[in-house]
Motif scaffolding. Structure first.
Motif, PDB file in Angstrom:
ATOM      1  N   ARG A   8       0.804  -1.323   0.057  1.00 26.55           N
ATOM      2  CA  ARG A   8      -0.020  -0.055   0.002  1.00 26.55           C
ATOM      3  C   ARG A   8       0.861   1.315   0.026  1.00 26.55           C
ATOM      4  NH1 ARG A   8      -3.895   3.344  -0.951  1.00 26.55           N
ATOM      5  NH2 ARG A   8      -5.267   3.898   0.706  1.00 26.55           N
ATOM      6  N   ASP A   9       0.469   2.287  -0.773  1.00 26.15           N
ATOM      7  CA  ASP A   9       1.096   3.508  -0.863  1.00 26.15           C
ATOM      8  C   ASP A   9       0.042   4.623  -0.409  1.00 26.15           C
ATOM      9  OD1 ASP A   9       2.016   6.114  -1.313  1.00 26.15           O
ATOM     10  OD2 ASP A   9       3.483   5.275  -2.874  1.00 26.15           O
ATOM     11  N   ILE A  10      -0.080   4.929   0.929  1.00 25.95           N
ATOM     12  CA  ILE A  10      -0.966   5.790   1.283  1.00 25.95           C
ATOM     13  C   ILE A  10      -1.123   7.274   0.614  1.00 25.95           C
ATOM     14  CG2 ILE A  10      -1.969   7.097   3.259  1.00 25.95           C
ATOM     15  CD1 ILE A  10      -0.835   4.770   5.057  1.00 25.95           C
ATOM     16  N   LYS A  14      -2.664   4.066  -3.952  1.00 31.10           N
ATOM     17  CA  LYS A  14      -2.387   2.875  -4.580  1.00 31.10           C
ATOM     18  C   LYS A  14      -2.335   1.555  -3.833  1.00 31.10           C
ATOM     19  CE  LYS A  14      -0.304   5.356  -8.356  1.00 31.10           C
ATOM     20  NZ  LYS A  14      -1.440   5.047  -9.421  1.00 31.10           N
ATOM     21  N   ALA A  15      -2.472   0.281  -4.291  1.00 26.79           N
ATOM     22  CA  ALA A  15      -2.496  -0.827  -3.372  1.00 26.79           C
ATOM     23  C   ALA A  15      -2.453  -2.020  -4.348  1.00 26.79           C
ATOM     24  CB  ALA A  15      -3.720  -1.024  -2.582  1.00 26.79           C
ATOM     25  N   VAL A  16      -1.785  -3.177  -3.938  1.00 25.70           N
ATOM     26  CA  VAL A  16      -1.784  -4.226  -4.485  1.00 25.70           C
ATOM     27  C   VAL A  16      -2.547  -5.454  -3.768  1.00 25.70           C
ATOM     28  CG1 VAL A  16      -0.300  -6.112  -5.313  1.00 25.70           C
ATOM     29  CG2 VAL A  16       0.378  -3.877  -5.474  1.00 25.70           C
ATOM     30  N   ARG A  30      -6.800   4.410  -7.193  1.00 31.66           N
ATOM     31  CA  ARG A  30      -7.146   5.545  -6.899  1.00 31.66           C
ATOM     32  C   ARG A  30      -7.626   5.703  -5.491  1.00 31.66           C
ATOM     33  NH1 ARG A  30     -11.168   6.923 -11.484  1.00 31.66           N
ATOM     34  NH2 ARG A  30     -12.182   5.543 -10.132  1.00 31.66           N
ATOM     35  N   ILE A  31      -7.590   6.686  -4.542  1.00 32.05           N
ATOM     36  CA  ILE A  31      -8.257   6.754  -3.313  1.00 32.05           C
ATOM     37  C   ILE A  31      -9.799   6.834  -3.500  1.00 32.05           C
ATOM     38  CG2 ILE A  31      -8.524   8.363  -1.449  1.00 32.05           C
ATOM     39  CD1 ILE A  31      -5.449   9.038  -1.441  1.00 32.05           C
ATOM     40  N   SER A  42      -4.584  -0.516   4.980  1.00 30.86           N
ATOM     41  CA  SER A  42      -3.284  -0.950   5.424  1.00 30.86           C
ATOM     42  C   SER A  42      -2.892  -2.400   4.792  1.00 30.86           C
ATOM     43  CB  SER A  42      -3.025  -0.772   7.027  1.00 30.86           C
ATOM     44  OG  SER A  42      -3.139   0.397   7.422  1.00 30.86           O
ATOM     45  N   VAL A  43      -1.620  -2.621   4.705  1.00 32.32           N
ATOM     46  CA  VAL A  43      -1.142  -3.972   4.541  1.00 32.32           C
ATOM     47  C   VAL A  43      -1.607  -4.908   5.377  1.00 32.32           C
ATOM     48  CG1 VAL A  43       0.879  -5.543   4.238  1.00 32.32           C
ATOM     49  CG2 VAL A  43       0.948  -3.367   3.519  1.00 32.32           C
TER      50      VAL A  43
END
Length: 119
Positions: A8-10, A14-16, A30-31, A42-43
């Protein structure tokens, strides 16, 4: 679809996401695709989402959190699984990671039957 946040990139939103169907990973791009803007994913969070495919990439839409910090060590566990079939020990059987166990079955009670096959 149900999945677990692996990365996660807050700042960028973005997230995977590792998906319950064990297919390709899904990407939260996108948020705006998170249903509740008050929630910070969160992860390790278990999420439910709609999925679309664009340019051969799974994209997560309408993301909502089901469980907080359930699979925070999942990324480490996945990195430990050998990806070279020649290194697997046939005597120990397949190296399988369970997506979700019985302790999370209550999360999918109101989900369509094809998703209930989890665990």
């Amino acid at each position: 679809m149900i999945g677990v946040i692996l990365w996660r990139d807050i700042d960028d939103g973005k997230a995977v996401i590792w998906c319950e169907d064990q297919g390709d990973l899904a990407y939260l791009d996108r948020i705006e695709d998170i249903l509740d803007p008050e929630i910070t994913l969160s992860v390790g969070d278990v999420v439910r989402f709609d999925m679309t495919i664009e340019r051969n990439m799974r994209l997560a839409l309408n993301v909502t959190r089901l469980l907080d910090n359930w699979g925070s060590t999942l990324g480490d566990a996945l990195r430990k699984v050998p990806n070279d079939p020649d290194t697997l020990d046939a005597s120990t059987g397949p190296q399988i990671l369970t997506f979700m166990g019985r302790e999370t079955e209550h999360l999918v009670q109101n989900v369509s039957p094809e998703i209930r096959r989890i665990g």
